[in-house]
Enzyme design. Structure first.
Site, PDB file in Angstrom:
ATOM      1  N   ALA A  66       0.845  -1.186   0.000  1.00 34.47           N
ATOM      2  CA  ALA A  66       0.000   0.000   0.000  1.00 34.47           C
ATOM      3  C   ALA A  66       0.884   1.241   0.000  1.00 34.47           C
ATOM      4  O   ALA A  66       2.064   1.183   0.351  1.00 34.47           O
ATOM      5  CB  ALA A  66      -0.913  -0.005   1.220  1.00 34.47           C
ATOM      6  N   GLY A 112      -0.362  -5.152   1.000  1.00 33.69           N
ATOM      7  CA  GLY A 112      -1.616  -5.076   0.271  1.00 33.69           C
ATOM      8  C   GLY A 112      -1.564  -5.759  -1.084  1.00 33.69           C
ATOM      9  O   GLY A 112      -2.594  -6.205  -1.603  1.00 33.69           O
ATOM     10  N   GLU A 115      -2.173  -9.350  -0.335  1.00 32.98           N
ATOM     11  CA  GLU A 115      -3.583  -9.446   0.059  1.00 32.98           C
ATOM     12  C   GLU A 115      -4.496  -9.383  -1.163  1.00 32.98           C
ATOM     13  O   GLU A 115      -5.500 -10.102  -1.239  1.00 32.98           O
ATOM     14  CB  GLU A 115      -3.919  -8.328   1.046  1.00 32.98           C
ATOM     15  N   GLU A 135       3.775  -6.019   7.392  1.00 33.34           N
ATOM     16  CA  GLU A 135       3.130  -4.921   8.115  1.00 33.34           C
ATOM     17  C   GLU A 135       3.624  -4.753   9.556  1.00 33.34           C
ATOM     18  O   GLU A 135       3.719  -3.628  10.061  1.00 33.34           O
ATOM     19  CB  GLU A 135       1.605  -5.112   8.109  1.00 33.34           C
TER      20      GLU A 135
END
Length: 259
Positions: A66, A112, A115, A135
């Protein structure tokens, strides 16, 4: 429809979405998430598109995570809203799409990015791919479904280790873990995915949609067997079922109407 951060190609029966922010290693920002939602929704609405392939531009990254600069100063409330909105707009949306989505993982799929790949219905990786959820090294946890989908795919113990160490695994390990279905060379990645997509496209799109729903139900707080029974019964009322069984009995290839 024009986009700033993604490219969409329609070569029926396949739709290809390419995340196109190579200078940011295709990192997901709010605008990109919104554009991806619109692109998936648009392709899902087109009857001629049977399968969607998702990839990143270049060979360095599928999605390297992200865009941290967008949320580094968020409050608790803002952080929660960020995760909730992202899951609804993109990650859960992709997982529950009625058309199969294949992630063509080229290079880094981190945070992300991994994910997003896990939200797709299955994954094919190039042999230079690297995957992880880093993360916790930033003082946060995966917020776009990573703590749920990773254990479903590779088991609780391995998921715990990968998340807690914030480490990366290579494509061979991802294949061994069951995180990806296939590993191919970078130059063959898209053609391999499109070959798979073409095989899928020959089958009943209605049945495939029901299959996606039934499979997903088994990983949620619902009775997956009950959903399967319901979906199985519903298939009997479709034109695709009539065509498929008639073609089989007449020893010819089915031409599914998709309804």
């Amino acid at each position: 429809m024009s986009y700033n951060n993604i490219l969409v190609e329609e070569t029926r029966p396949i739709g290809t979405i390419t995340i196109n922010r190579p200078d940011k290693l295709n990192a997901l920002n709010r605008e990109t998430i919104q554009e991806l939602h619109k692109a998936f929704k648009a392709l899902e609405s087109q009857k001629e598109i049977k399968v969607i392939v998702l990839t990143g531009s270049g060979e360095k990254a599928f999605v390297a995570g992200a865009d941290i600069s967008e949320f580094a100063d968020f409050s608790e409330e803002e952080g929660g809203k960020l995760a909730a909105k992202g899951q609804k707009l993109l990650f859960d949306f992709v997982e529950n799409l009625s058309k199969p989505v294949i992630a063509a993982v080229n290079g880094f799929a981190l945070g992300g990015g991994l994910e997003l790949a896990m939200a797709c219905h299955f994954r094919v990786a190039s042999d230079n791919a690297r995957m992880g959820l880093p993360e916790v090294s930033l003082g946060v946890i995966p917020g776009y479904g990573g703590t749920q989908r990773l254990p479903q795919l590779i088991g609780k113990g391995r998921a715990m280790e990968l998340i807690m160490t914030a480490g990366m695994i290579d494509a061979a390990s991802a294949l061994d873990y069951g995180l990806v279905n296939h590993v191919v060379s970078p130059e063959n990645l898209l053609s391999f995915c499109k070959d798979l997509a073409n095989k899928i496209s020959k089958n009943s799109p209605v049945a495939i949609s029901h299959a996606i729903k039934a499979i997903n139900a088994g990983f949620k707080n619902t009775d997956g067997y009950a959903e399967e029974i319901k979906a199985f019964g519903q298939c009997f009322g479709t034109a695709d079922f009539k065509e498929g069984t008639t073609a089989f009995l007449n020893k010819r290839k089915a031409d599914f109407p998709g309804k």
